[in-house]
Design a protein around this motif. Structure first.
Motif, mmCIF file in Angstrom:
data_model
loop_
_atom_site.group_PDB
_atom_site.id
_atom_site.type_symbol
_atom_site.label_atom_id
_atom_site.label_comp_id
_atom_site.label_asym_id
_atom_site.label_seq_id
_atom_site.Cartn_x
_atom_site.Cartn_y
_atom_site.Cartn_z
ATOM 1 N N THR A 11 0.838 -1.238 0.107
ATOM 2 C CA THR A 11 0.062 0.144 -0.185
ATOM 3 C C THR A 11 0.857 1.340 0.165
ATOM 4 N N VAL A 12 2.020 1.098 0.697
ATOM 5 C CA VAL A 12 2.851 2.369 0.908
ATOM 6 C C VAL A 12 3.668 2.537 -0.700
ATOM 7 N N THR A 13 3.909 1.344 -1.221
ATOM 8 C CA THR A 13 4.585 1.618 -2.371
ATOM 9 C C THR A 13 3.612 2.085 -3.591
ATOM 10 N N LYS A 14 2.353 1.754 -3.694
ATOM 11 C CA LYS A 14 1.166 2.315 -4.509
ATOM 12 C C LYS A 14 1.005 3.733 -4.215
ATOM 13 N N ALA A 15 1.026 4.160 -2.901
ATOM 14 C CA ALA A 15 1.014 5.508 -2.634
ATOM 15 C C ALA A 15 2.298 6.410 -2.863
ATOM 16 N N ILE A 16 3.187 6.032 -2.738
ATOM 17 C CA ILE A 16 4.613 6.731 -3.151
ATOM 18 C C ILE A 16 4.576 6.886 -4.658
ATOM 19 N N LYS A 17 4.099 5.673 -5.530
ATOM 20 C CA LYS A 17 4.241 5.910 -7.040
ATOM 21 C C LYS A 17 3.210 7.011 -7.320
ATOM 22 N N LYS A 18 1.907 6.969 -6.797
ATOM 23 C CA LYS A 18 1.001 8.246 -7.012
ATOM 24 C C LYS A 18 1.435 9.419 -6.921
ATOM 25 N N ILE A 38 9.038 1.982 0.314
ATOM 26 C CA ILE A 38 9.119 3.408 -0.127
ATOM 27 C C ILE A 38 10.052 3.614 -1.526
ATOM 28 N N ASN A 39 11.088 2.943 -1.357
ATOM 29 C CA ASN A 39 11.994 3.266 -2.789
ATOM 30 C C ASN A 39 11.518 2.467 -4.095
ATOM 31 N N PHE A 62 5.490 13.946 0.557
ATOM 32 C CA PHE A 62 6.084 13.768 -0.678
ATOM 33 C C PHE A 62 6.663 15.070 -1.039
ATOM 34 N N ALA A 63 8.001 15.273 -1.459
ATOM 35 C CA ALA A 63 8.323 16.432 -2.013
ATOM 36 C C ALA A 63 9.673 16.084 -2.917
ATOM 37 N N GLU A 83 0.522 14.809 -0.012
ATOM 38 C CA GLU A 83 0.639 13.743 1.090
ATOM 39 C C GLU A 83 -0.663 12.896 0.759
ATOM 40 N N ILE A 84 -0.415 11.827 1.446
ATOM 41 C CA ILE A 84 -1.627 10.621 1.475
ATOM 42 C C ILE A 84 -1.537 10.215 2.638
ATOM 43 N N ILE A 85 -2.694 10.016 3.293
ATOM 44 C CA ILE A 85 -3.073 9.439 4.661
ATOM 45 C C ILE A 85 -3.456 7.832 4.493
ATOM 46 N N LEU A 86 -2.770 6.894 5.246
ATOM 47 C CA LEU A 86 -3.005 5.599 5.120
ATOM 48 C C LEU A 86 -3.926 5.054 6.324
#
Length: 281
Positions: A9-16, A94-95, A143-144, A278-281
């Motif tokens: 879920t983190v990977t998906k959010a970071i990609k977006k 994350i990476n 994310f910045a 930002e995304i809140i999980l």
């Protein structure tokens, strides 16, 4: 109660976030650009501000990057103490999100493996990741993408306590004056005051993630932010350094307790493409 979050879920959010932040400028920054563009009277400055607005519009319509420098990824994660990540290593996840986002979003890969060897990692990893443990059962990913035309203009100074607010303000203005056109003004200026050498710099970076219309830390810092913005804009550097009223769009200050013997101050500059999300999980 412990809440489990799969790292996928983190990977998906970071990609977006990688794709969205590079292609779509935040509303608060867009609104500030429009506000300042309307105030410009110098024809060259008005023309440049118009070009900046057009660039923002085209990037959004075509879903392409706002700037060719799609930055090094800076991540700020606020993790609830009741959150447990499952399914793999959080940092790897994350990476992986950065890797996928920069590949699938056709974003420029700008990270090199070593400051001297300078071999491109070819996927814009690793990200610069900061973690903070907070109460609750949620995880907030901020994310910045940070371009280096502006990052290179950032500075830190360890002032003596007796120097006071006037010396802090003089340093911030001098940093912006020395930066000139290099950070692609109009800029957003993040300032960290207090803490230690390293935490002051981190606060300055975090300040750039604040919405431009967000309230200051308190009334004292609100007055300081307004005064600094006025003084920076009076430098006359203007949009892209060609002169005008708009050298900076905002000054955002974060302050923290510090040692009796110190007054650290850090300035982290962002270009007008002040990207964050930002995304809140």
């Amino acid at each position: 109660m412990i809440r489990k979050i799969n790292v996928k879920t983190v990977t998906k959010a970071i990609k977006k976030l990688a794709i969205d932040t590079n292609n779509n400028l935040c509303n608060d920054v867009c609104e500030r650009i429009c506000e300042f563009a309307a105030k410009e009277t110098f024809p060259v400055a008005k023309d440049i501000m118009s070009g900046i607005q057009e660039n923002i519009s085209v990037a959004k319509q075509r879903n392409i990057p706002l700037c060719q420098d799609t930055g090094i990824v800076c991540i700020f994660m606020e993790i609830g103490q009741n959150v447990h990540f499952i399914g793999g290593n959080l940092e790897d996840a994350i990476n992986e999100g950065v890797r996928q986002g920069y590949k699938d979003g056709y974003l420029r890969k700008s990270v090199v493996n070593d400051p001297f060897e300078r071999k491109n990692t070819d996927d814009n990893t690793p990200a610069v990741i900061n973690y903070k443990i907070v109460p609750g059962d949620k995880a907030i990913i901020k994310f910045a993408p940070k371009g280096f035309g502006s990052e290179n203009m950032s500075r830190i100074k360890m002032l003596p306590p007796a120097a006071g607010a006037d010396a802090v303000k003089a340093f911030v203005v001098q940093v912006c004056q020395d930066a000139g056109a290099n950070p692609c003004p109009p800029t957003v200026v993040g300032v960290g005051i207090g803490g230690t050498f390293d935490s002051a710099a981190l606060m300055a970076k975090e300040a750039l993630l604040e919405p431009l219309d967000a309230d200051a830390q308190n009334d004292f810092y609100k007055v300081m932010e307004d005064e600094l913005l006025n003084r920076i804009n009076k430098l006359g550097i203007g949009p892209q350094g060609f002169g005008g009223k708009t050298t900076a769009l905002a000054v955002k200050i974060k302050a923290a307790p510090t040692h009796i013997a110190g007054l650290p101050v850090a300035v982290n500059i962002n270009c007008h493409v002040s990207r964050h999300g930002e995304i809140i999980l």
